[in-house]
Enzyme design. Structure first.
Site, PDB file in Angstrom:
ATOM      1  N   TYR A  93       0.701  37.654  -9.056  1.00 57.68           N
ATOM      2  CA  TYR A  93       1.138  36.890 -10.142  1.00 57.68           C
ATOM      3  C   TYR A  93       0.296  35.880 -10.434  1.00 57.68           C
ATOM      4  O   TYR A  93      -0.060  35.680 -11.653  1.00 57.68           O
ATOM      5  CB  TYR A  93       2.868  36.668 -10.190  1.00 57.68           C
ATOM      6  CG  TYR A  93       3.168  35.843 -11.294  1.00 57.68           C
ATOM      7  CD1 TYR A  93       3.493  36.513 -12.610  1.00 57.68           C
ATOM      8  CD2 TYR A  93       3.471  34.527 -11.248  1.00 57.68           C
ATOM      9  CE1 TYR A  93       4.222  35.718 -13.629  1.00 57.68           C
ATOM     10  CE2 TYR A  93       4.146  33.688 -12.351  1.00 57.68           C
ATOM     11  CZ  TYR A  93       4.352  34.273 -13.300  1.00 57.68           C
ATOM     12  OH  TYR A  93       4.761  33.604 -14.419  1.00 57.68           O
TER      13      TYR A  93
ATOM     14  N   LYS B 290      -1.976  34.868 -13.704  1.00 59.98           N
ATOM     15  CA  LYS B 290      -2.014  33.617 -14.477  1.00 59.98           C
ATOM     16  C   LYS B 290      -3.241  32.864 -14.598  1.00 59.98           C
ATOM     17  O   LYS B 290      -3.515  32.083 -15.432  1.00 59.98           O
ATOM     18  CB  LYS B 290      -0.692  32.550 -13.958  1.00 59.98           C
ATOM     19  CG  LYS B 290       0.339  33.385 -14.355  1.00 59.98           C
ATOM     20  CD  LYS B 290       0.916  33.444 -15.848  1.00 59.98           C
ATOM     21  CE  LYS B 290       1.253  34.658 -16.359  1.00 59.98           C
ATOM     22  NZ  LYS B 290       1.751  34.447 -17.793  1.00 59.98           N
TER      23      LYS B 290
HETATM   24  N1  LIG Z   1      10.158  31.466 -16.488  1.00 61.98           N
HETATM   25  C1  LIG Z   1       9.553  30.754 -16.136  1.00 61.98           C
HETATM   26  O1  LIG Z   1      10.001  29.780 -15.194  1.00 61.98           O
HETATM   27  C2  LIG Z   1       8.034  30.763 -16.295  1.00 61.98           C
HETATM   28  C3  LIG Z   1       7.193  29.915 -15.555  1.00 61.98           C
HETATM   29  C4  LIG Z   1       5.957  29.753 -15.763  1.00 61.98           C
HETATM   30  C5  LIG Z   1       5.484  30.781 -16.822  1.00 61.98           C
HETATM   31  N2  LIG Z   1       5.909  31.474 -17.564  1.00 61.98           N
HETATM   32  C6  LIG Z   1       5.281  32.913 -18.372  1.00 61.98           C
HETATM   33  O2  LIG Z   1       6.199  32.638 -19.583  1.00 61.98           O
HETATM   34  C7  LIG Z   1       6.078  33.709 -20.139  1.00 61.98           C
HETATM   35  C8  LIG Z   1       7.588  34.266 -20.822  1.00 61.98           C
HETATM   36  O3  LIG Z   1       8.234  34.738 -19.613  1.00 61.98           O
HETATM   37  P1  LIG Z   1       9.840  34.363 -19.590  1.00 61.98           P
HETATM   38  O4  LIG Z   1       9.922  33.498 -18.504  1.00 61.98           O
HETATM   39  O5  LIG Z   1      10.344  34.218 -21.085  1.00 61.98           O
HETATM   40  O6  LIG Z   1      10.124  35.856 -18.970  1.00 61.98           O
HETATM   41  P2  LIG Z   1      11.211  37.119 -19.727  1.00 61.98           P
HETATM   42  O7  LIG Z   1      12.531  36.613 -20.156  1.00 61.98           O
HETATM   43  O8  LIG Z   1      11.104  38.374 -18.454  1.00 61.98           O
HETATM   44  O9  LIG Z   1      10.319  37.470 -21.034  1.00 61.98           O
HETATM   45  C9  LIG Z   1       9.143  38.332 -20.745  1.00 61.98           C
HETATM   46  C10 LIG Z   1       8.643  39.227 -22.031  1.00 61.98           C
HETATM   47  O10 LIG Z   1       7.362  39.770 -21.791  1.00 61.98           O
HETATM   48  C11 LIG Z   1       7.901  41.233 -22.295  1.00 61.98           C
HETATM   49  N3  LIG Z   1       6.824  42.261 -21.560  1.00 61.98           N
HETATM   50  C12 LIG Z   1       6.701  42.533 -20.278  1.00 61.98           C
HETATM   51  N4  LIG Z   1       6.102  43.370 -19.981  1.00 61.98           N
HETATM   52  C13 LIG Z   1       5.548  43.717 -21.374  1.00 61.98           C
HETATM   53  C14 LIG Z   1       4.650  44.758 -21.790  1.00 61.98           C
HETATM   54  N5  LIG Z   1       4.127  45.622 -20.799  1.00 61.98           N
HETATM   55  N6  LIG Z   1       4.305  44.879 -23.070  1.00 61.98           N
HETATM   56  C15 LIG Z   1       5.059  44.047 -23.995  1.00 61.98           C
HETATM   57  N7  LIG Z   1       5.773  42.990 -23.594  1.00 61.98           N
HETATM   58  C16 LIG Z   1       5.997  42.924 -22.167  1.00 61.98           C
HETATM   59  C17 LIG Z   1       9.272  41.336 -22.019  1.00 61.98           C
HETATM   60  O11 LIG Z   1       9.856  42.495 -22.513  1.00 61.98           O
HETATM   61  P3  LIG Z   1      11.026  43.603 -21.931  1.00 61.98           P
HETATM   62  O12 LIG Z   1      12.301  42.683 -22.449  1.00 61.98           O
HETATM   63  O13 LIG Z   1      10.640  44.815 -22.893  1.00 61.98           O
HETATM   64  O14 LIG Z   1      10.618  43.593 -20.386  1.00 61.98           O
HETATM   65  C18 LIG Z   1       9.669  40.197 -22.580  1.00 61.98           C
HETATM   66  O15 LIG Z   1      10.056  40.053 -23.765  1.00 61.98           O
HETATM   67  C19 LIG Z   1       5.264  34.642 -19.293  1.00 61.98           C
HETATM   68  O16 LIG Z   1       3.918  34.787 -19.704  1.00 61.98           O
HETATM   69  C20 LIG Z   1       5.623  33.836 -18.040  1.00 61.98           C
HETATM   70  O17 LIG Z   1       4.394  34.349 -17.150  1.00 61.98           O
HETATM   71  C21 LIG Z   1       7.632  31.731 -17.149  1.00 61.98           C
END
Ligand SMILES: NC(=O)c1ccc[n+]([C@@H]2O[C@H](COP(=O)([O-])OP(=O)(O)OC[C@H]3O[C@@H](n4cnc5c(N)ncnc54)[C@H](OP(=O)(O)O)[C@@H]3O)[C@@H](O)[C@H]2O)c1
Ligand SMILES: *[C@@H]1O[C@H](CO)[C@@H](O)[C@H](O)[C@H]1NC(C)=O
Ligand SMILES: *[C@@H]1O[C@H](CO)[C@@H](O)[C@H](O)[C@H]1NC(C)=O
Length: 318
Positions: free
Chosen positions: A202, A206
């Site tokens: 992961y 990133k």
């Molecule tokens: N949460 C944290 O603490 C954190 C920290 C650092 C970085 N991030 C980054 O922030 C971003 C958003 O994450 P989040 O925390 O909001 O996570 P999340 O709630 O899991 O949302 C992720 C989104 O990405 C979509 N997705 C996953 N696989 C996909 C695919 N093959 N095609 C199209 N869409 C897809 C998911 O759709 P489905 O609902 O259909 O699966 C969901 O809408 C990510 O890039 C993550 O790496 C998050």
């Protein structure tokens, strides 16, 4: 009894102060309105993608929710329309784990939408697996899908400049590394199935987001398109949903106290997308609404260029 309430009061106040300083983070200060502008947010049916889309809709933009699941996206759209009164919020099917789907999304978009002002590459996955094209899931979705999507939409972004590309990376990129040998044998940025391996892969994906942004900025010099990568904070979302890691399960109750909510978690994305005068910082990495210095591995010109070329050939762009 009085002592108990005193202690409880002190704990609550101390927590609120702690939360405001260390958890919540800065807010995007821009008041910019987006009437007449079109934005794409990938993975916007939940998490920080949804709160980002909602904020952009509130500012008057036409917002395209680029998601893989119509049902989940329509639910988010209904909510966004209800909360903002903006009815220019639409679903377009995009599965970043399928190059065919990325191409068909771009084709549909370019045919039906005259403008593109902001592309927010937000979708991300924390899960092992293999994409439709035989790539490792995290490399394929987090990096390659967005790489192809961005390239297919660049001309439209240039026509509509000043425009921006925002890549949601992670602090985890600091633990990442780029191993082209591993990529050519495993079609993934790392291998192994343990929890620690999953986390490393992961983080590697990133790091790809940060290096992609670095190289993209160079290639966009002299155009009116700029780009940024960022860490959104540690946020309570669905990102860990596929993990059975004991550590993540343990983290779940703690996350209510120490993690941001998705509205706070979308602030740095919004800052990179909207803040006036950010153009000279194109290619940089942000967190807490501030440009940060990154380790040399995250701004290595040669690695960034090679990653670009390998990515091009993996998605048949050359
Ligand atoms: N949460 C944290 O603490 C954190 C920290 C650092 C970085 N991030 C980054 O922030 C971003 C958003 O994450 P989040 O925390 O909001 O996570 P999340 O709630 O899991 O949302 C992720 C989104 O990405 C979509 N997705 C996953 N696989 C996909 C695919 N093959 N095609 C199209 N869409 C897809 C998911 O759709 P489905 O609902 O259909 O699966 C969901 O809408 C990510 O890039 C993550 O790496 C998050
Ligand atoms: C964000 O930046 C503000 C202002 O510089 C600082 O007070 C705060 O502690 C930072 N928050 C986080 C979560 O880094
Ligand atoms: C960038 O935008 C400015 C102002 O809209 C315009 O004058 C200029 O021609 C544009 N540059 C390019 C390379 O498109």
């Amino acid at each position: 009894m009085a002592a108990f309430f005193l202690v409880a009061g002190v704990v609550v106040v101390a927590y609120l102060i702690f939360h405001n300083i260390f958890v919540k983070g800065k807010k995007c200060k821009s008041n910019v309105k987006l009437h007449g502008k079109t934005v794409i947010v990938t993975g916007s049916n939940t998490g920080i993608g949804k709160t980002t889309a909602l904020d952009l809709a509130r500012r008057g933009a036409r917002v395209i929710l680029a998601c893989r699941n119509r049902q989940k996206a329509e639910a988010a759209i209904a909510e966004i329309k209800r909360e903002t009164g903006n009815h220019q919020v639409v679903f377009m099917q995009l599965d970043l784990g399928s190059l065919k789907s990325v191409r068909s999304f771009a084709e549909t978009f370019l045919k039906s939408e005259p403008r593109l002002d902001l592309l927010i590459n937000n979708a991300g996955i924390f899960m092992q697996g293999i994409t439709e094209d035989g790539l490792g899931m995290m490399f394929g979705v987090n990096h390659i899908g967005h790489f192809l999507l961005t390239n297919l939409l660049l001309d439209r972004l240039q026509e509509c400049g000043p425009s921006r590309v925002v890549n949601v990376a992670s602090l985890g990129h600091n633990f990442g590394q780029i191993d082209f040998n591993c990529l050519s044998t495993h079609k993934e940025m790392g291998f192994g199935k343990s929890d620690i391996d999953t986390f490393k892969i992961y983080c590697n994906s990133k790091l790809c987001n940060v290096l992609f942004t670095h190289e993209l900025a160079k290639r966009l010099q002299g155009t009116n398109v700029t780009c940024y990568s960022l860490h959104p904070g540690t946020i309570k979302t669905e990102l860990g949903r596929y993990s059975k890691s004991f550590f993540l399960i343990l983290l779940n109750p703690i996350s209510w106290l120490f993690f941001k909510n998705p509205v706070a978690g979308s602030q740095t994305t919004l800052h990179c997308a909207l803040q006036e005068g950010l153009e000279p910082l194109s290619g940089r990495y942000f967190s807490n609404c501030t440009a940060r210095n990154v380790y040399p591995k995250a701004r290595d010109d040669a690695v960034a260029k090679k990653l670009w070329e390998v990515s091009e050939s993996l998605c048949g762009l050359t």
